[in-house]
Design a protein around this motif. Structure first.
Motif, mmCIF file in Angstrom:
data_model
loop_
_atom_site.group_PDB
_atom_site.id
_atom_site.type_symbol
_atom_site.label_atom_id
_atom_site.label_comp_id
_atom_site.label_asym_id
_atom_site.label_seq_id
_atom_site.Cartn_x
_atom_site.Cartn_y
_atom_site.Cartn_z
ATOM 1 N N LEU A 1 -1.438 -1.771 11.832
ATOM 2 C CA LEU A 1 -1.146 -2.005 13.443
ATOM 3 C C LEU A 1 0.237 -2.061 13.330
ATOM 4 C CD1 LEU A 1 -3.947 -4.580 14.362
ATOM 5 C CD2 LEU A 1 -4.069 -2.048 14.484
ATOM 6 N N VAL A 2 0.418 -1.340 14.559
ATOM 7 C CA VAL A 2 2.041 -1.467 14.951
ATOM 8 C C VAL A 2 2.208 -1.078 16.412
ATOM 9 C CG1 VAL A 2 2.417 1.222 14.617
ATOM 10 C CG2 VAL A 2 4.296 -0.693 14.337
ATOM 11 N N ASP A 3 3.249 -1.614 17.059
ATOM 12 C CA ASP A 3 3.697 -1.208 18.336
ATOM 13 C C ASP A 3 3.482 0.248 18.719
ATOM 14 O OD1 ASP A 3 5.472 -0.715 20.747
ATOM 15 O OD2 ASP A 3 4.957 -3.018 20.933
ATOM 16 N N ASP A 4 2.895 0.347 19.955
ATOM 17 C CA ASP A 4 2.833 1.995 20.226
ATOM 18 C C ASP A 4 4.092 2.593 20.412
ATOM 19 O OD1 ASP A 4 0.994 3.965 20.806
ATOM 20 O OD2 ASP A 4 1.181 3.658 22.934
ATOM 21 N N ALA A 5 5.220 1.907 20.520
ATOM 22 C CA ALA A 5 6.525 2.570 20.568
ATOM 23 C C ALA A 5 6.912 2.955 19.122
ATOM 24 C CB ALA A 5 7.516 1.562 21.571
ATOM 25 N N VAL A 6 6.697 2.498 18.202
ATOM 26 C CA VAL A 6 6.958 2.975 16.977
ATOM 27 C C VAL A 6 6.591 4.143 16.483
ATOM 28 C CG1 VAL A 6 7.189 2.333 14.584
ATOM 29 C CG2 VAL A 6 7.041 0.606 16.266
ATOM 30 N N PRO A 7 7.555 5.153 16.466
ATOM 31 C CA PRO A 7 7.217 6.493 16.025
ATOM 32 C C PRO A 7 6.491 6.377 14.443
ATOM 33 C CG PRO A 7 9.373 6.463 16.587
ATOM 34 C CD PRO A 7 8.884 5.082 16.207
ATOM 35 N N ALA A 8 5.440 7.134 14.342
ATOM 36 C CA ALA A 8 4.793 7.353 13.001
ATOM 37 C C ALA A 8 5.684 7.918 11.982
ATOM 38 C CB ALA A 8 3.515 8.248 13.038
ATOM 39 N N ALA A 65 5.165 -0.736 -6.310
ATOM 40 C CA ALA A 65 5.380 0.296 -5.339
ATOM 41 C C ALA A 65 4.585 0.026 -3.872
ATOM 42 C CB ALA A 65 5.128 1.710 -5.688
ATOM 43 N N MET A 66 3.370 -0.174 -4.002
ATOM 44 C CA MET A 66 2.741 -0.375 -2.689
ATOM 45 C C MET A 66 3.046 -1.960 -2.193
ATOM 46 S SD MET A 66 0.941 2.038 -2.028
ATOM 47 C CE MET A 66 0.213 1.189 -0.599
ATOM 48 N N LYS A 67 3.557 -2.723 -3.130
ATOM 49 C CA LYS A 67 4.036 -4.069 -2.229
ATOM 50 C C LYS A 67 5.363 -3.938 -1.756
ATOM 51 C CE LYS A 67 2.210 -7.406 -5.645
ATOM 52 N NZ LYS A 67 2.111 -8.479 -6.547
ATOM 53 N N ARG A 68 6.286 -2.860 -2.073
ATOM 54 C CA ARG A 68 7.466 -2.526 -1.529
ATOM 55 C C ARG A 68 7.036 -1.823 -0.126
ATOM 56 N NH1 ARG A 68 8.623 -0.850 -6.682
ATOM 57 N NH2 ARG A 68 8.582 1.510 -6.058
ATOM 58 N N VAL A 69 5.953 -1.038 -0.354
ATOM 59 C CA VAL A 69 5.871 -0.303 0.926
ATOM 60 C C VAL A 69 5.565 -0.972 2.024
ATOM 61 C CG1 VAL A 69 3.971 1.386 1.736
ATOM 62 C CG2 VAL A 69 5.278 2.185 -0.256
ATOM 63 N N LEU A 70 4.306 -1.965 1.523
ATOM 64 C CA LEU A 70 3.690 -3.001 2.607
ATOM 65 C C LEU A 70 4.903 -3.858 3.191
ATOM 66 C CD1 LEU A 70 0.500 -3.814 0.804
ATOM 67 C CD2 LEU A 70 0.850 -2.579 2.961
ATOM 68 N N LYS A 71 5.815 -4.347 2.371
ATOM 69 C CA LYS A 71 6.985 -5.244 2.701
ATOM 70 C C LYS A 71 7.669 -4.444 3.743
ATOM 71 C CE LYS A 71 11.067 -7.730 1.309
ATOM 72 N NZ LYS A 71 11.857 -7.812 0.102
ATOM 73 N N THR A 72 8.231 -3.225 3.283
ATOM 74 C CA THR A 72 9.062 -2.251 4.333
ATOM 75 C C THR A 72 8.321 -2.006 5.631
ATOM 76 O OG1 THR A 72 10.073 -1.276 2.515
ATOM 77 C CG2 THR A 72 10.119 -0.066 4.523
ATOM 78 N N LEU A 73 6.948 -1.750 5.765
ATOM 79 C CA LEU A 73 6.147 -1.446 6.965
ATOM 80 C C LEU A 73 6.038 -2.918 7.748
ATOM 81 C CD1 LEU A 73 3.229 0.836 5.689
ATOM 82 C CD2 LEU A 73 5.449 1.321 7.164
ATOM 83 N N LYS A 74 6.050 -4.061 7.006
ATOM 84 C CA LYS A 74 5.997 -5.474 7.801
ATOM 85 C C LYS A 74 7.464 -5.425 8.573
ATOM 86 C CE LYS A 74 5.094 -10.272 7.211
ATOM 87 N NZ LYS A 74 4.776 -11.031 6.281
ATOM 88 N N GLU A 75 8.602 -5.311 7.883
ATOM 89 C CA GLU A 75 9.866 -5.149 8.394
ATOM 90 C C GLU A 75 9.861 -4.489 9.698
ATOM 91 O OE1 GLU A 75 12.292 -4.270 4.860
ATOM 92 O OE2 GLU A 75 12.031 -6.243 4.278
ATOM 93 N N HIS A 76 9.013 -3.136 9.737
ATOM 94 C CA HIS A 76 9.111 -2.331 10.826
ATOM 95 C C HIS A 76 8.188 -2.979 11.830
ATOM 96 C CE1 HIS A 76 11.439 0.497 8.294
ATOM 97 N NE2 HIS A 76 11.530 1.135 9.349
ATOM 98 N N ALA A 78 4.766 -3.934 11.368
ATOM 99 C CA ALA A 78 3.463 -3.306 11.107
ATOM 100 C C ALA A 78 2.784 -4.649 10.510
ATOM 101 C CB ALA A 78 3.291 -2.116 10.176
ATOM 102 N N THR A 79 1.387 -4.669 10.708
ATOM 103 C CA THR A 79 0.506 -5.507 9.913
ATOM 104 C C THR A 79 -0.807 -4.781 9.412
ATOM 105 O OG1 THR A 79 -0.641 -6.183 12.055
ATOM 106 C CG2 THR A 79 1.346 -7.348 11.643
ATOM 107 N N LEU A 80 -1.411 -5.287 8.432
ATOM 108 C CA LEU A 80 -2.528 -4.633 8.031
ATOM 109 C C LEU A 80 -3.497 -5.069 8.771
ATOM 110 C CD1 LEU A 80 -2.376 -5.172 4.178
ATOM 111 C CD2 LEU A 80 -2.079 -3.079 5.158
#
Length: 82
Positions: A1-8, A65-76, A78-80
């Motif tokens: 889940l992410v704010d609607d304003a964040v571009p995919a 690699a997936m932990k890095r991806v999830l951490k980066t998305l959280k910094e943007h 996003a939440t699972l």
């Protein structure tokens, strides 16, 4: 889940960078907004394919690699989605 304003596209670029050399492909396959998602939010789903060019991809390499991806998305922001 992410704010609607964040571009995919910016999320996809972040995934590509975070996954590093193991990334073979990343594809956006779903964006959902609806009654099950809070107003102003969207659910964004990516398909991520990884491959080692040095041998068999281990669980440890893929997990790291997936932990890095999830951490980066959280910094943007996003939440699972539960």
């Amino acid at each position: 889940l992410v704010d609607d304003a964040v571009p995919a596209a910016s999320m996809q670029a972040a995934v590509e960078k975070a996954a590093g050399k193991l990334l073979e492909s990343v594809k956006l396959f779903d964006v959902y907004k609806g009654e099950q998602i809070a107003a102003g939010m969207k659910s964004v789903s990516f398909s991520i394919r990884m491959r080692s060019h040095e041998g068999t991809l281990t669980d440890e390499q893929a997990d790291a690699a997936m932990k890095r991806v999830l951490k980066t998305l959280k910094e943007h922001g996003a939440t699972l989605r539960a």
